[in-house]
Design an enzyme around this catalytic site. Structure first.
Site, PDB file in Angstrom:
ATOM      1  N   CYS A   2      78.952  24.484  51.924  1.00 31.37           N
ATOM      2  CA  CYS A   2      80.101  24.402  53.771  1.00 31.37           C
ATOM      3  C   CYS A   2      78.991  24.468  54.003  1.00 31.37           C
ATOM      4  CB  CYS A   2      80.786  25.383  53.273  1.00 31.37           C
ATOM      5  SG  CYS A   2      81.886  25.587  51.963  1.00 31.37           S
ATOM      6  N   ARG A  27      74.388  19.035  54.331  1.00 33.07           N
ATOM      7  CA  ARG A  27      74.596  20.121  53.087  1.00 33.07           C
ATOM      8  C   ARG A  27      75.803  19.078  52.527  1.00 33.07           C
ATOM      9  NH1 ARG A  27      73.447  24.717  55.210  1.00 33.07           N
ATOM     10  NH2 ARG A  27      73.816  26.042  54.321  1.00 33.07           N
ATOM     11  N   TRP A  76      82.685  22.153  50.737  1.00 33.99           N
ATOM     12  CA  TRP A  76      82.666  22.399  49.944  1.00 33.99           C
ATOM     13  C   TRP A  76      83.451  23.204  48.333  1.00 33.99           C
ATOM     14  CZ3 TRP A  76      79.535  23.701  45.024  1.00 33.99           C
ATOM     15  CH2 TRP A  76      79.011  22.359  44.547  1.00 33.99           C
ATOM     16  N   ASN A 112      82.155  30.022  54.352  1.00 30.79           N
ATOM     17  CA  ASN A 112      80.756  30.326  53.802  1.00 30.79           C
ATOM     18  C   ASN A 112      80.982  31.155  52.246  1.00 30.79           C
ATOM     19  OD1 ASN A 112      80.494  27.917  54.384  1.00 30.79           O
ATOM     20  ND2 ASN A 112      78.413  27.919  55.678  1.00 30.79           N
ATOM     21  N   GLY A 113      80.516  30.546  51.056  1.00 25.88           N
ATOM     22  CA  GLY A 113      80.085  31.427  50.604  1.00 25.88           C
ATOM     23  C   GLY A 113      81.420  31.572  49.458  1.00 25.88           C
ATOM     24  N   GLU A 495      60.454  14.510  38.322  1.00 24.17           N
ATOM     25  CA  GLU A 495      60.744  14.775  39.524  1.00 24.17           C
ATOM     26  C   GLU A 495      61.473  12.724  39.792  1.00 24.17           C
ATOM     27  OE1 GLU A 495      61.774  16.540  42.181  1.00 24.17           O
ATOM     28  OE2 GLU A 495      61.101  15.989  43.961  1.00 24.17           O
ATOM     29  N   LYS A 499      64.651  11.900  41.609  1.00 23.38           N
ATOM     30  CA  LYS A 499      65.477  11.307  42.279  1.00 23.38           C
ATOM     31  C   LYS A 499      66.156  10.057  41.671  1.00 23.38           C
ATOM     32  CE  LYS A 499      64.754  13.375  45.497  1.00 23.38           C
ATOM     33  NZ  LYS A 499      64.221  14.354  45.004  1.00 23.38           N
ATOM     34  N   GLU A 502      69.601  11.515  40.516  1.00 22.70           N
ATOM     35  CA  GLU A 502      71.463  11.881  41.608  1.00 22.70           C
ATOM     36  C   GLU A 502      71.672  10.561  43.056  1.00 22.70           C
ATOM     37  OE1 GLU A 502      68.552  15.025  44.433  1.00 22.70           O
ATOM     38  OE2 GLU A 502      67.093  13.978  43.786  1.00 22.70           O
ATOM     39  N   HIS A 518      60.367  12.552  17.833  1.00 25.90           N
ATOM     40  CA  HIS A 518      60.489  13.644  17.998  1.00 25.90           C
ATOM     41  C   HIS A 518      62.657  13.524  18.296  1.00 25.90           C
ATOM     42  CE1 HIS A 518      57.157  15.535  16.858  1.00 25.90           C
ATOM     43  NE2 HIS A 518      57.331  15.358  17.782  1.00 25.90           N
ATOM     44  N   LYS A 626      72.727  19.852  49.672  1.00 23.78           N
ATOM     45  CA  LYS A 626      71.729  19.734  50.411  1.00 23.78           C
ATOM     46  C   LYS A 626      71.087  21.307  49.881  1.00 23.78           C
ATOM     47  CE  LYS A 626      67.461  19.238  52.157  1.00 23.78           C
ATOM     48  NZ  LYS A 626      66.850  18.011  51.489  1.00 23.78           N
TER      49      LYS A 626
HETATM   50  C1  F6R Z   1      66.899  17.629  44.591  1.00 24.41           C
HETATM   51  C2  F6R Z   1      66.387  18.813  45.596  1.00 24.41           C
HETATM   52  C3  F6R Z   1      67.499  19.460  44.854  1.00 24.41           C
HETATM   53  C4  F6R Z   1      66.376  20.953  45.476  1.00 24.41           C
HETATM   54  C5  F6R Z   1      67.112  22.121  44.950  1.00 24.41           C
HETATM   55  C6  F6R Z   1      66.721  23.317  45.245  1.00 24.41           C
HETATM   56  O1  F6R Z   1      66.411  16.338  44.940  1.00 24.41           O
HETATM   57  O2  F6R Z   1      66.664  18.780  47.035  1.00 24.41           O
HETATM   58  O3  F6R Z   1      66.741  20.081  43.246  1.00 24.41           O
HETATM   59  O4  F6R Z   1      64.911  20.817  45.229  1.00 24.41           O
HETATM   60  O5  F6R Z   1      68.281  22.174  45.125  1.00 24.41           O
HETATM   61  O6  F6R Z   1      66.878  23.672  46.687  1.00 24.41           O
HETATM   62  P1  F6R Z   1      65.397  24.416  47.287  1.00 24.41           P
HETATM   63  O7  F6R Z   1      63.988  23.892  47.896  1.00 24.41           O
HETATM   64  O8  F6R Z   1      66.612  24.564  48.939  1.00 24.41           O
HETATM   65  O9  F6R Z   1      65.621  26.026  47.017  1.00 24.41           O
END
Ligand code: F6R
Length: 631
Positions: A2, A27, A76, A112-113, A495, A499, A502, A518, A626
């Site tokens: 949020c 976010r 959120w 938030n929380g 990674e 990418k 997502e 396997h 985010k």
């Molecule tokens: C994927 C992505 C997430 C963050 C994860 C950790 O593209 O951005 O997987 O890497 O949520 O977030 P932080 O780095 O903010 O702890």
């Protein structure tokens, strides 16, 4: 997750709040709302589900909510579905949809929380005559403050403090009180919140970009602290209600760093910013041609005495940890464990004060990563945080902090922060090796030289983006994609796969190349894309064989190749280059220990272009936030 904003000052509050919320859209959210206290003493509020432009339209760009102080929120959903009833702000009285936008409640708040004991508190308040219109824990918190205010006939700070003592969980709670025009109150525990002060006006936000256009002088409010916010001034209080003094911090980010600057999407802008971000990050830790982490208190005494390293992080940051493990083990000959921070608390902590816990986080607010850090700290284990956001919870709580200087990262899918994390971890591996006498000075300087060239090589990777764009057009119709690699290439595969999935919503998996046989290979069908990462000469031929095994079962192959990582196989690959189903991408040559940082760039581009060609919301993929500030 949020987003929270607050404003009190000389401007029309609703405009400032809507702008702030738009800067926090990244976010992740599914509804939004505003409440503004007008000069007529009336509080008007409006909520809307879906994207912010619905709220903007409903409020006629804020004009329907006149007043110079107010609060806003993007939600959120955690407790209760994303509808208007559950959207914030929440009120201490009744809320009626479309009731002329006025509220006669005494307390109004955004949060938030998560309030963990909300059921128990809801029952308590029901017994005292309160009724509830929403499913949210926020309504409970707002009503609890109202309850204390009236029961004890006390002021807002005392009522907030009683609320803080009574609730369990995490919160950044921002409140307005009907009888306190021009004032906003805030309280915090384990959820980010900053307060920015300028001449005659004060801003409040869950995240820096919301206030960057107005001020860079901010206060970080700590756990169990409350704030009384007035135009141009702020007063802080501890849990006893005593006023305390906090020092302001100047944010180094430029306001335009959080804007698109002509790019269609933040993600592409951030991919293209990588060379500068990498250069800035490395230069910050170089002194007289050598790495120098002493500003973070990481001197050779500390680095030389470590027995093992444990890395805890989530998502991409965890991938950076997996990649770093290979470099640290290889160079510094230290055992490295890499833990998912979300699982960390469920494991027995077999670490001692001779070990080092490294947490990696872009936001510095990821709840699980913060908790991993706290667990280690409680056991007396030294902690180091690799963080992008200055003043974030993780940065403030870790014993030592190395900042990635990537600047604000707005796109949900991380790119530049990830590569800066990787760079700093490589640099740390080199420094550990040197201070532990595992490499000679000459070798050390060679590695530093290699690190210094990564930003230019990253720029070369980005300039080859048209080729990746063509390949992405082919990938856009796929149902499943597999990424494979061995050793450090496996980390890149993880990674690359994240990418892609997502932001394009195409199912993809990353596998250590040797694992395919396997079980997973049964999923390969005609045309299934298999993307092999080939930067490690000692294992690339083997990965290539695994790719050919997939091809024999119908797969379409794509290889990401670095320098001379392939010898004989490279020739075979070259011959195949023009064949219809065989494609490859070459990235500039770099020391194999660091080549992953370059190999990941075409995969970021691949995810980006695939998402664009599927017409998706690249910067704000569905269901994602985010920063993940709840468990
Ligand atoms: C994927 C992505 C997430 C963050 C994860 C950790 O593209 O951005 O997987 O890497 O949520 O977030 P932080 O780095 O903010 O702890």
């Amino acid at each position: 997750m949020c987003g929270i904003v607050g404003y009190t000052g000389k401007r029309k509050a609703a405009g400032v709040l809507l702008h702030g919320l738009s800067m926090l859209e990244y976010r992740g959210y599914d509804s939004a709302g505003l409440a503004v206290l007008g000069e007529d003493g009336q509080i008007r509020m409006e909520k809307a589900t879906g994207k912010l432009y619905h709220l903007d339209k409903k409020t006629e760009h804020g004009e329907r909510l006149p007043g110079r102080s107010g609060i806003g929120h993007t939600r959120w959903a955690t407790h209760g579905e994303p509808n208007e009833k559950n959207a914030h702000p929440h009120v201490s009285g009744e809320w009626k949809q479309g009731a002329g936008n006025f509220t006669d409640s005494d307390v109004i708040g955004v949060h938030n929380g998560i309030i963990e004991n909300q059921t128990e508190l809801r029952e308590k308040l029901l017994r005292h005559g309160y009724t509830f219109y929403s499913d949210t824990d926020t309504e409970v918190a707002v009503k609890l403050v109202d309850y204390y205010l009236k029961k004890y006939q006390i002021g807002p700070i005392d009522a907030i403090n009683r609320m803080m003592v009574r609730v369990r969980g995490s919160y950044a709670l921002v409140l307005m009180f009907r009888d306190r025009p021009g004032e906003i109150y805030a309280a915090r525990k384990d959820s980010p919140m900053i307060i920015g002060v300028a001449d005659g006006e004060t801003f409040l936000a869950s995240d820096v970009p919301a206030i960057l256009d107005y001020t860079r002088t901010v206060y970080y409010i700590d756990n169990y602290q409350a704030a009384r916010i007035l135009p141009g001034e702020v007063h802080f209080f501890d849990l006893n209600g005593d006023e305390i003094s906090l020092s302001p911090v100047t944010i180094s980010w430029e306001p335009k760093a959080a804007e698109k600057n002509g790019y269609e999407h933040f993600m592409m802008k951030e991919i293209c910013e990588q060379p500068d971000a990498l250069r800035n990050t490395l230069t910050h830790y170089l002194k007289d041609g050598e790495l120098d982490f002493s500003q973070a208190g990481l001197d050779s005494g500390l680095l030389g005495g470590i027995r093992s390293v444990c890395i805890a992080a989530c998502g991409s940051a965890w991938h950076a940890g997996v990649a770093a493990r290979y470099a640290i083990e290889e160079l510094a000959e230290l055992p490295v464990r890499v833990e998912l921070a979300s699982e960390f608390r469920y494991r027995k902590l077999l670490l001692s004060p001779k070990d080092l816990l490294i947490v990696i986080s872009q936001s510095g607010e990821t709840a699980d990563t913060l908790e991993a850090l706290r667990i280690a700290k409680r056991k007396g284990i030294p902690t180091l945080a690799i963080v992008n956001v200055q003043g974030s919870g993780i940065a403030r709580e870790a014993d030592h902090v190395l900042y990635t200087l990537a600047g604000p990262e707005i796109a949900v899918a991380t790119t530049k922060a990830f590569s800066c994390q990787l760079l700093l971890m490589y640099a740390l591996a080199v420094q550990l090796a040197y201070v532990r006498n595992k490499i000679e000075k000459e070798r050390y300087l060679y590695y530093v030289h290699e690190l210094r060239h990564l930003p230019d090589k990253a720029a070369d990777c980005i300039s080859a983006k048209e080729k990746v764009q063509r390949l992405a057009a082919k990938l856009a119709g796929a149902n499943d994609v597999f990424f494979i690699g061995r050793g450090a290439d496996y980390a890149v595969s993880l990674e690359g796969s994240l990418k892609l999935k997502e932001i394009s919503y195409i199912h993809s998996e990353a596998y250590a190349a040797g694992e395919l046989k396997h079980g997973t290979i049964s999923l390969i069908e005609k045309g299934t894309p298999v993307i092999g990462i080939l930067t490690q000469s000692s294992v690339s031929e083997k990965t290539l064989s695994n790719m050919f095994e997939c091809k024999a079962r119908g797969a379409s192959l794509l290889a990401v190749v670095s320098g001379e990582a392939l010898s004989d196989g490279g020739a075979a690959l070259k011959e195949e280059d023009d064949a219809s189903e065989w494609r490859w991408i070459r990235v500039p040559e770099a020391d194999e220990l660091f080549a992953g940082l370059l190999a990941v760039i075409p995969l970021q581009l691949l995810g980006y272009y695939t998402s664009v060609s599927r017409g998706l919301d690249v910067d704000k993929p569905r269901n994602l936030a985010k920063s993940v500030t709840v468990e």
